[in-house]
Design an enzyme around this catalytic site. Structure first.
Site, short mmCIF file in Angstrom:
data_model
loop_
_atom_site.label_atom_id
_atom_site.label_comp_id
_atom_site.label_asym_id
_atom_site.label_seq_id
_atom_site.Cartn_x
_atom_site.Cartn_y
_atom_site.Cartn_z
N GLU A 128 0.75 -1.30 -0.13
CA GLU A 128 -0.15 0.02 -0.23
C GLU A 128 0.91 1.38 -0.07
OE1 GLU A 128 -4.19 -0.29 1.61
OE2 GLU A 128 -3.39 0.99 3.26
N HIS A 173 7.91 -27.00 -0.44
CA HIS A 173 7.28 -28.06 -0.97
C HIS A 173 6.15 -27.70 -1.88
CE1 HIS A 173 9.58 -31.62 0.81
NE2 HIS A 173 9.79 -30.64 1.35
N LYS A 191 -14.41 1.22 -4.00
CA LYS A 191 -15.46 1.52 -2.94
C LYS A 191 -16.49 2.43 -3.99
CE LYS A 191 -12.56 2.47 1.13
NZ LYS A 191 -12.47 3.37 1.96
#
Lengths: 447, 447
Positions: B287, B308, B422
């Site tokens: 961010e 793995h 948003k």
């Protein structure tokens, strides 16, 4: 049924180039179906859904029933990599979000915890804090029986079970090689029940073998439904066609990688239960494709949490990303937002709406925002989170992975790079046979 | 104390270029210390460790004691992004690996669960399944009180608490703006105790404000030690020097990004408790730096499990990666590998060794293998996992982030891209005021 939508990527690519990559993917499909490509010794996973023997499922179910009768309430599943992530992914997806914390009243299945997937001393010590409180059984998964991480954990758990239960050998089940290896020998000696890790199925493709199915069944989930969903998907993907979802996914992701500079694929989920679907998928694609200096780097986020974390980078950072979004169309539970007289939080415009509706609008709003920001999207959607749909997802991503890696031009089924750290670790730990390398590495570390 | 070792990257870069980037980082240090760069309204986090008021800590502790007296055994912490990841990271790092599953006997602190960080209907429904079993309190964290995710969760949890407890207003604590906003108004009306989200501290830098500290204290951990560790780190990083660990980290990662084509930084931990350190760090760096089309993509793995899984890609995939490894030098618990007469698993060469010793050799072996494979490494090491060292780590990564983002040439303290989803979500949900955008987006989605 699993569906795929690649429209969110189409504005980023040239239609003619998509046709080129579609053709490559169709060729890869032929190779995969014919089984004449690189790694063709490891294609046993292709027909697992339709050819899983009823006997094996019955045996898993009888172990479940027997352990339930004994009142076993903790099963330690020991395994690493592909002997860990598939079962963990399925069990987390199908469990209650707060299964671990809910009171035990009414729990009909034992809790499954995982071990042998790390070398953390605290983890093992704390595992044993839990073990001593419980009525315990163990599933140990290792083809050789000598892989360091699971072998260390199993030594400790086996010793505890041997010392604390007279029916010790009924409480341990081994999933291992059909014929050879340390765990096979031990199982014969001790009278453990065993299941086979098929020779022709690599770890990351093994969730629909006993490796995944026994832990899933013991944890109380419906492996038959999972296999049914996978079998439907096996059938749906069997047709060579440009509409085949596996072809479309493989073609588009390779095109984005090849022509558009996209180096990172982010798997996006909107449901906390699917966090380990991302982990399972990262192994599947990272290990299958990340070789020869090539491959898309797989990453994952859980929204909407990560819209407030990695969201900024995805929206405006380096334009090397594309997203594959898992869209779950229906919730298994119902919560609506209620009206509040005061409405200080200004949520009354959502009164009467389902929370999932808000989630869906967040997903759509994010899709458009990220496309506008230069991030192509694909969407893989399922009806709801249940064993049937999860089985379909597993098979979809496995089959598409075979095609995609083959389109990329690498062997989808080997993992030569995993040996490099092991060799060094053995040398540094002083394992017999590694003396020369040990001296070289110690000199480097001290130099 | 936190230490840093960048030698594992030095063979990948030219010494003269390192000097160039060191000089840039030293300039960025001056800018950060003087507070005259972009985003200088958000530098309140710099002196939190040394200037946290005793009163605030005492108030947090008195809430903890009061809730313990009431027998509260579940605290729902509602928040998203920076109001979620710091507390979660600290609580997971400091908790027993199986804290959720251990019997409640002897538990001296309530369990903390998180909500308001997703729009999953199942998650909220299942949260309430747990809530009805417990004696519940709630910490709600939101500067505005109107952020959708936490507001939706808080409506539901608040209603439950109001309907079930006479002392309802003693069971809710709000962490919000000092003066304005929905949650501030509600708190005054209802008589909730409140703490302040400082105006000059962004979410991702807020773990050492009440946003992180109150949940950590209520969960039974020692915030004073955490602040002490952070304060020592604040002092240790205060000197402008090429030996300053924050300078070295910032210089090397920017150089790898600028000159070596490294686009992804993988935070590597070897302890499952540190999984959310990776999540916290990804928000902090992603961010802060992911903007203007720039920034290193932050990813994380938990080894040895992920050796793995993602190990193959890291060893042999696209050479766009470098790693930052968290090395915890000592375990808090002790488990040694015992000798086994049969030695079928061939582990007797490790008899008498601590499990952590094997972990350390895995880490060193992996380091050499990855360097040989073309992956530069840095190592950040701490003595052990405890509140003191975690406080140091938090401050180290925050301070280094300020320098690194400034070296990159972006504003470390804004997050303009988070608004995009948003706005779209509000429009699609039909929020008043978004009618025009709503029509546009719906046309796009249907088109």
């Amino acid at each position: 049924m699993v569906k795929i939508d690649i429209e969110g990527s189409s504005s980023f690519v040239k239609a003619a180039r998509y046709k080129d990559f579609e053709a490559k993917a169709l060729d890869a499909f032929d190779t995969l179906v014919a089984g004449n490509g690189a790694g063709n010794d490891f294609l046993g996973w292709k027909h697992l859904p339709s050819q899983t023997p009823e006997d094996m499922i019955l045996e898993c179910e009888s172990i479940r029933d027997e352990w339930n009768k004994k009142g076993i309430n903790l099963v330690v599943v020991i395994g690493i990599g592909g002997s860990y992530l598939g079962a963990r992914c399925a069990i987390e997806a199908l469990s209650h979000n707060f299964a671990k914390q809910l009171s035990s009243a009414g729990k009909s299945a034992p809790e499954v915890v995982f071990a042998g997937n790390n070398l953390s001393e605290e983890y093992l010590a704390e595992l044993m804090d839990l073990v001593v409180e419980r009525n315990v059984a163990c599933i140990v998964i290792s083809k050789s029986g000598t892989t360091t991480e699971p072998a260390v954990a199993f030594r400790i758990v086996k010793k505890y079970i041997d010392e604390h239960y007279e029916d010790n050998s009924d409480r341990i089940v081994a999933i291992t090689d059909a014929r050879k290896g340390a765990l096979k020998v031990l199982s014969a000696e001790q009278g453990y029940r065993t299941f086979v890790v098929p020779d022709d199925v690599g770890g990351r493709f093994s969730v629909l073998t006993p490796v995944g199915l026994l832990p899933i069944i013991v944890a109380g989930f419906d492996a038959r439904e999972m296999l049914k969903g996978a079998a439907e998907m096996e059938k749906a993907l069997s047709e060579k066609s440009s509409d085949n979802p596996a072809i479309r996914y493989a073609a588009m992701r390779n095109l984005l990688y090849s022509d558009c500079g996209k180096r990172v694929e982010v798997m996006v989920t909107y449901n906390p239960k699917l966090q380990y679907l991302g982990e399972w998928w990262k192994q599947l694609y990272g290990e299958s494709e990340g070789k020869d200096g090539k491959g898309i780097f797989p990453a994952s986020v859980t929204n909407t949490a990560d819209l407030h974390s990695m969201g900024q980078y995805i929206q405006e950072g380096e334009r090397i990303l594309f997203e594959t979004v898992i869209n779950v169309r229906h919730s298994n539970r119902s919560v609506t937002i209620e009206k509040d007289e005061q409405n200080l939080d200004q949520l009354n415009y959502l009164a009467g709406k389902h929370v999932e509706h808000c989630g869906a609008m967040a997903r759509l709003g994010t899709k458009l925002a990220h496309i506008d920001g230069g991030v192509p999207q694909m969407e893989v959607s399922i009806e709801k989170i249940d064993a049937f749909n999860l089985g379909g997802l597993f098979y979809f991503f496995e089959f598409a992975c075979g095609i995609s890696a083959c389109t990329l031009g690498v062997n989808p089924f080997n993992q030569p790079g995993v040996e490099a750290y092991k060799k060094n670790m053995f040398a540094l730990l002083g394992k017999p046979g590694y003396e020369e390398l040990s001296a070289t590495l110690k000199a480097r570390l001290n130099g």
